[in-house]
Structure formats: structure tokens, C-alpha cells
Design a protein around this motif. Structure first.
Motif, PDB file in Angstrom:
ATOM      1  N   HIS A  34       0.971  -1.055  -0.014  1.00 42.92           N
ATOM      2  CA  HIS A  34       0.023  -0.021   0.090  1.00 42.92           C
ATOM      3  C   HIS A  34       0.867   1.351  -0.013  1.00 42.92           C
ATOM      4  CE1 HIS A  34      -2.382   3.195   1.906  1.00 42.92           C
ATOM      5  NE2 HIS A  34      -3.576   2.359   1.153  1.00 42.92           N
ATOM      6  N   ALA A  35       1.851   1.285   0.926  1.00 45.30           N
ATOM      7  CA  ALA A  35       2.710   2.321   1.057  1.00 45.30           C
ATOM      8  C   ALA A  35       3.729   2.591  -0.191  1.00 45.30           C
ATOM      9  CB  ALA A  35       3.642   2.453   2.167  1.00 45.30           C
ATOM     10  N   HIS A  36       4.309   1.764  -0.626  1.00 43.61           N
ATOM     11  CA  HIS A  36       5.203   1.764  -1.926  1.00 43.61           C
ATOM     12  C   HIS A  36       4.455   2.121  -3.066  1.00 43.61           C
ATOM     13  CE1 HIS A  36       8.038   0.242   1.180  1.00 43.61           C
ATOM     14  NE2 HIS A  36       8.990   0.496   0.364  1.00 43.61           N
ATOM     15  N   ALA A  37       3.254   1.461  -3.185  1.00 39.94           N
ATOM     16  CA  ALA A  37       2.334   1.448  -4.574  1.00 39.94           C
ATOM     17  C   ALA A  37       2.017   3.383  -4.614  1.00 39.94           C
ATOM     18  CB  ALA A  37       1.119   0.930  -4.536  1.00 39.94           C
ATOM     19  N   ARG A  38       1.691   3.626  -3.342  1.00 41.91           N
ATOM     20  CA  ARG A  38       1.290   5.276  -3.692  1.00 41.91           C
ATOM     21  C   ARG A  38       2.608   6.206  -4.088  1.00 41.91           C
ATOM     22  NH1 ARG A  38      -1.306   6.675   2.068  1.00 41.91           N
ATOM     23  NH2 ARG A  38       0.762   6.064   2.660  1.00 41.91           N
ATOM     24  N   LEU A  39       3.648   5.647  -3.493  1.00 43.68           N
ATOM     25  CA  LEU A  39       4.788   6.395  -4.112  1.00 43.68           C
ATOM     26  C   LEU A  39       5.217   6.360  -5.490  1.00 43.68           C
ATOM     27  CD1 LEU A  39       7.526   5.342  -1.128  1.00 43.68           C
ATOM     28  CD2 LEU A  39       6.054   7.423  -1.414  1.00 43.68           C
ATOM     29  N   LEU A  40       4.782   5.295  -6.328  1.00 48.65           N
ATOM     30  CA  LEU A  40       4.867   4.969  -7.637  1.00 48.65           C
ATOM     31  C   LEU A  40       3.515   5.490  -8.211  1.00 48.65           C
ATOM     32  CD1 LEU A  40       6.293   1.492  -7.603  1.00 48.65           C
ATOM     33  CD2 LEU A  40       7.393   3.682  -7.960  1.00 48.65           C
ATOM     34  N   GLY A  41       2.640   6.245  -7.712  1.00 48.13           N
ATOM     35  CA  GLY A  41       1.256   6.802  -8.366  1.00 48.13           C
ATOM     36  C   GLY A  41       0.464   5.767  -8.549  1.00 48.13           C
ATOM     37  N   LEU A  42       0.639   4.428  -7.963  1.00 42.72           N
ATOM     38  CA  LEU A  42      -0.521   3.294  -8.153  1.00 42.72           C
ATOM     39  C   LEU A  42      -1.546   3.513  -6.871  1.00 42.72           C
ATOM     40  CD1 LEU A  42       2.010   0.474  -9.000  1.00 42.72           C
ATOM     41  CD2 LEU A  42       0.262   1.570 -10.454  1.00 42.72           C
ATOM     42  N   MET A  43      -2.627   2.952  -6.967  1.00 48.66           N
ATOM     43  CA  MET A  43      -3.621   3.059  -6.076  1.00 48.66           C
ATOM     44  C   MET A  43      -3.908   1.389  -5.610  1.00 48.66           C
ATOM     45  SD  MET A  43      -7.505   4.050  -5.812  1.00 48.66           S
ATOM     46  CE  MET A  43      -7.323   5.776  -6.213  1.00 48.66           C
ATOM     47  N   PHE A  44      -3.377   0.995  -4.358  1.00 51.63           N
ATOM     48  CA  PHE A  44      -3.737  -0.082  -3.894  1.00 51.63           C
ATOM     49  C   PHE A  44      -5.110  -0.192  -3.138  1.00 51.63           C
ATOM     50  CE2 PHE A  44      -2.483  -4.061  -1.063  1.00 51.63           C
ATOM     51  CZ  PHE A  44      -3.191  -5.043  -1.647  1.00 51.63           C
ATOM     52  N   GLN A  45      -6.329  -0.554  -3.927  1.00 47.11           N
ATOM     53  CA  GLN A  45      -7.688  -0.301  -3.548  1.00 47.11           C
ATOM     54  C   GLN A  45      -7.963  -0.941  -2.150  1.00 47.11           C
ATOM     55  OE1 GLN A  45     -10.551   0.052  -6.356  1.00 47.11           O
ATOM     56  NE2 GLN A  45      -9.088  -0.035  -7.946  1.00 47.11           N
ATOM     57  N   ASP A  46      -7.661  -2.285  -2.202  1.00 43.91           N
ATOM     58  CA  ASP A  46      -8.263  -3.144  -1.102  1.00 43.91           C
ATOM     59  C   ASP A  46      -7.679  -4.394  -1.120  1.00 43.91           C
ATOM     60  OD1 ASP A  46      -9.330  -3.848   1.466  1.00 43.91           O
ATOM     61  OD2 ASP A  46     -11.428  -3.236   0.814  1.00 43.91           O
ATOM     62  N   CYS A  47      -7.533  -5.166   0.002  1.00 41.95           N
ATOM     63  CA  CYS A  47      -7.399  -6.460  -0.135  1.00 41.95           C
ATOM     64  C   CYS A  47      -8.663  -6.790   0.651  1.00 41.95           C
ATOM     65  CB  CYS A  47      -6.215  -6.918   0.882  1.00 41.95           C
ATOM     66  SG  CYS A  47      -6.049  -8.716   0.764  1.00 41.95           S
ATOM     67  N   LEU A  48      -9.449  -8.037  -0.037  1.00 40.23           N
ATOM     68  CA  LEU A  48     -10.497  -8.814   0.446  1.00 40.23           C
ATOM     69  C   LEU A  48     -10.315 -10.207   0.947  1.00 40.23           C
ATOM     70  CD1 LEU A  48     -13.190  -7.621  -2.220  1.00 40.23           C
ATOM     71  CD2 LEU A  48     -12.640  -6.624  -0.008  1.00 40.23           C
ATOM     72  N   VAL A  49     -10.521 -10.529   2.179  1.00 44.24           N
ATOM     73  CA  VAL A  49     -10.132 -11.786   2.718  1.00 44.24           C
ATOM     74  C   VAL A  49     -11.459 -12.583   2.599  1.00 44.24           C
ATOM     75  CG1 VAL A  49      -9.282 -13.045   4.396  1.00 44.24           C
ATOM     76  CG2 VAL A  49      -8.531 -10.780   4.137  1.00 44.24           C
ATOM     77  N   ARG A  50     -11.934 -13.527   2.111  1.00 46.76           N
ATOM     78  CA  ARG A  50     -13.146 -14.306   2.014  1.00 46.76           C
ATOM     79  C   ARG A  50     -12.956 -15.623   2.325  1.00 46.76           C
ATOM     80  NH1 ARG A  50     -15.352 -15.637  -3.882  1.00 46.76           N
ATOM     81  NH2 ARG A  50     -13.825 -16.814  -4.679  1.00 46.76           N
ATOM     82  N   GLY A  51     -13.920 -16.354   2.902  1.00 45.96           N
ATOM     83  CA  GLY A  51     -14.098 -17.872   3.158  1.00 45.96           C
ATOM     84  C   GLY A  51     -15.243 -17.917   4.207  1.00 45.96           C
ATOM     85  N   ALA A  52     -15.718 -19.088   3.931  1.00 47.07           N
ATOM     86  CA  ALA A  52     -17.022 -19.803   4.648  1.00 47.07           C
ATOM     87  C   ALA A  52     -18.082 -18.403   4.463  1.00 47.07           C
ATOM     88  CB  ALA A  52     -16.778 -19.771   6.063  1.00 47.07           C
ATOM     89  N   GLY A  53     -18.315 -18.083   3.211  1.00 47.75           N
ATOM     90  CA  GLY A  53     -19.586 -17.179   2.868  1.00 47.75           C
ATOM     91  C   GLY A  53     -19.263 -15.904   3.499  1.00 47.75           C
ATOM     92  N   GLN A  54     -18.081 -15.398   3.992  1.00 53.02           N
ATOM     93  CA  GLN A  54     -17.857 -14.130   4.834  1.00 53.02           C
ATOM     94  C   GLN A  54     -16.645 -13.479   3.787  1.00 53.02           C
ATOM     95  OE1 GLN A  54     -17.151 -14.141   9.068  1.00 53.02           O
ATOM     96  NE2 GLN A  54     -17.766 -16.083   8.911  1.00 53.02           N
ATOM     97  N   VAL A  55     -16.576 -11.971   3.888  1.00 56.68           N
ATOM     98  CA  VAL A  55     -15.857 -11.209   3.134  1.00 56.68           C
ATOM     99  C   VAL A  55     -15.496 -10.261   4.170  1.00 56.68           C
ATOM    100  CG1 VAL A  55     -15.278  -9.701   1.079  1.00 56.68           C
ATOM    101  CG2 VAL A  55     -16.689 -11.732   0.800  1.00 56.68           C
ATOM    102  N   VAL A  56     -14.084  -9.697   4.316  1.00 56.90           N
ATOM    103  CA  VAL A  56     -13.746  -8.750   5.072  1.00 56.90           C
ATOM    104  C   VAL A  56     -12.730  -7.991   4.538  1.00 56.90           C
ATOM    105  CG1 VAL A  56     -12.232  -8.431   7.268  1.00 56.90           C
ATOM    106  CG2 VAL A  56     -13.740 -10.492   7.082  1.00 56.90           C
ATOM    107  N   SER A  57     -12.660  -6.779   4.526  1.00 56.09           N
ATOM    108  CA  SER A  57     -11.914  -5.913   3.747  1.00 56.09           C
ATOM    109  C   SER A  57     -10.816  -5.193   4.773  1.00 56.09           C
ATOM    110  CB  SER A  57     -12.932  -4.355   3.582  1.00 56.09           C
ATOM    111  OG  SER A  57     -11.837  -3.347   3.120  1.00 56.09           O
ATOM    112  N   MET A  58      -9.539  -5.291   4.265  1.00 54.41           N
ATOM    113  CA  MET A  58      -8.471  -5.060   4.884  1.00 54.41           C
ATOM    114  C   MET A  58      -8.086  -3.507   4.841  1.00 54.41           C
ATOM    115  SD  MET A  58      -7.428  -7.737   6.524  1.00 54.41           S
ATOM    116  CE  MET A  58      -5.705  -7.484   6.864  1.00 54.41           C
ATOM    117  N   ARG A  59      -8.747  -2.888   3.813  1.00 51.71           N
ATOM    118  CA  ARG A  59      -8.225  -1.346   3.566  1.00 51.71           C
ATOM    119  C   ARG A  59      -7.898  -0.474   4.940  1.00 51.71           C
ATOM    120  NH1 ARG A  59     -10.740   2.473  -0.981  1.00 51.71           N
ATOM    121  NH2 ARG A  59      -9.419   4.345  -0.302  1.00 51.71           N
ATOM    122  N   ALA A  60      -8.943  -0.585   5.923  1.00 49.45           N
ATOM    123  CA  ALA A  60      -8.534   0.507   7.049  1.00 49.45           C
ATOM    124  C   ALA A  60      -7.244  -0.042   7.767  1.00 49.45           C
ATOM    125  CB  ALA A  60      -9.679   0.208   8.136  1.00 49.45           C
TER     126      ALA A  60
END
Length: 210
Positions: free
Chosen positions: A180-206
Motif C-alpha cells: 500500500h505504501a510503496h504503490a502510492r509512491l509510484l502513483g499506483l492505488m492499492f484499493q483493498d485486500c478482500l479476505v473471503r471464506g465460509a461465505g464471509q468477506v472482510v476488507s483490509m483497507r482500514a
């Protein structure tokens, strides 16, 4: 068998012979027929062998080079079957992304995919994150993003049938924060990482932004 392929075509080979030809690419100058037949006996069919996960192939006695070679045909078939998707899939929101993931072949538990997008959110590529220390993973992903001229990145961590752990306990959290930090330095946006399993989805963005 090479002669038979030249004369009669690859369709003339039996399943074990096709697998034998593939295995020969990883172990030249060795009779690969016993190993081909053993794999067919273990998994039940050529299709099952070619769709087996690397972990399952290793457990069946296949070495690293053999695993790499046997994994290629399924990936080629997948790309041919979905050749119309690349560059045309638009991830307008995370629901579209997750729907796309549901249509992908099952990957190993704990597998993480990186989706590389252009400025219009068209998918340029979806690839498994290479194993290794966080700095090496980060460099590999960013180098690939620059190669593809990607503008943004999205990661999906698939836990299979297991429920996502508490986000702060995710083993890849250091890698995700670094990316996330290094992508921003290169002008890239790392939008999110979604963790999914057993019918659940968790956002790691925060957590990535902390």
C-alpha cells in the motif's frame, strides 16, 4: 511418442502417454511412464491430475519442476476459455470482483490473487502473489504493475472453507501495508485486500492504511 504425435497427432496418445510427455519436460532422459501411471491412479483421471493443486501434486510425489510443468495445461485451458474476459471485465465495484472470483478454478487455501486494473477499471491481469518474504513479494507485484501499465491494484485472499481470521492476525498484513505504501509512491492505488471464506468477506483497507 514424438513420432506418433508428428504422424497421427497428439489425440492419438492415451491419457497416461500425454501425461508422460508432459513429465518428460521436467525430467528429460528418464522414463516417466511409471510416474504418469502412478499419478493417474492417485487422482483417477488426466483431468483431475491437471487440475490438482500444487500441494496435492507434491503430496503425490511430484517434484518442483514436475509440479510447474503439470500446472501449465490447466492454466492455458483456463485462459483460452476466458480469453474474452481479459481487458473486457470491468470491476465497477467489489461485488463484480467477487463474482469474477467465484467463477475461477478453486485455488489452494490461503492463496492470494492480485488484480491489476487500468484507469477505467478494466482488468489487465489476475495473478497469484509469489511466495516469499514481504519485501520480495512487494517488489515482484510492483514490477508487474509497472510492466502492465496498471493504475490500481486489488488483492483477494481466499481462505477456502475457513472463516477469515481477525484482520490484525492475517499473516500477510505486513506485506499488504508495505505494498500500500510503496504503490502510492509510484502513483499506483492499492484499493483493498478482500479476505473471503465460509461465505464471509472482510476488507483490509482500514488496517493497510494504519
Amino acid at each position: 511418442m514424438r513420432q506418433r504425435i508428428r504422424v497421427a497427432g497428439a489425440h492419438s496418445l492415451a491419457d497416461y502417454e500425454l501425461l508422460e510427455v508432459l513429465l518428460f519436460a521436467s525430467t528429460p532422459r528418464r522414463d516417466t511412464k511409471p510416474q504418469a501411471k502412478a499419478l493417474l491412479a492417485e487422482f483417477g483421471s488426466l483431468e483431475a491430475v491437471l487440475e490438482a493443486t500444487p500441494a496435492a501434486l507434491r503430496a503425490a510425489g511430484l517434484g518442483p519442476r514436475g509440479v510447474a510443468v503439470v500446472s501449465v495445461p490447466a492454466e492455458v485451458a483456463q485462459r483460452l476459455a476466458h480469453a474474452d474476459l481479459r481487458g473486457q471485465v470491468v470491476f465497477t465495484d467489489m461485488a463484480v470482483l467477487l463474482d469474477y472470483c467465484d467463477r475461477l478454478p478453486a485455488c489452494e487455501a490461503d492463496g492470494m490473487r492480485l488484480f491489476y486494473l487500468d484507469s477505467a477499471r478494466h482488468m489487465l491481469a489476475d495473478e497469484v502473489v509469489p511466495a516469499g518474504p514481504a519485501p520480495e513479494q512487494c517488489r515482484a507485484v510492483l514490477a508487474r504493475a509497472l510492466e502492465l501499465h496498471a493504475v490500481s491494484l486489488i488483492a483477494v485472499r481466499d481462505m477456502g472453507q475457513n472463516a477469515p481470521p481477525p484482520p490484525e492476525n492475517l499473516p500477510e498484513l505486513r506485506f499488504l501495508r508495505m505494498l500500500h505504501a510503496h504503490a502510492r509512491l509510484l502513483g499506483l492505488m492499492f484499493q483493498d485486500c478482500l479476505v473471503r471464506g465460509a461465505g464471509q468477506v472482510v476488507s483490509m483497507r482500514a488496517l493497510m492504511e494504519r
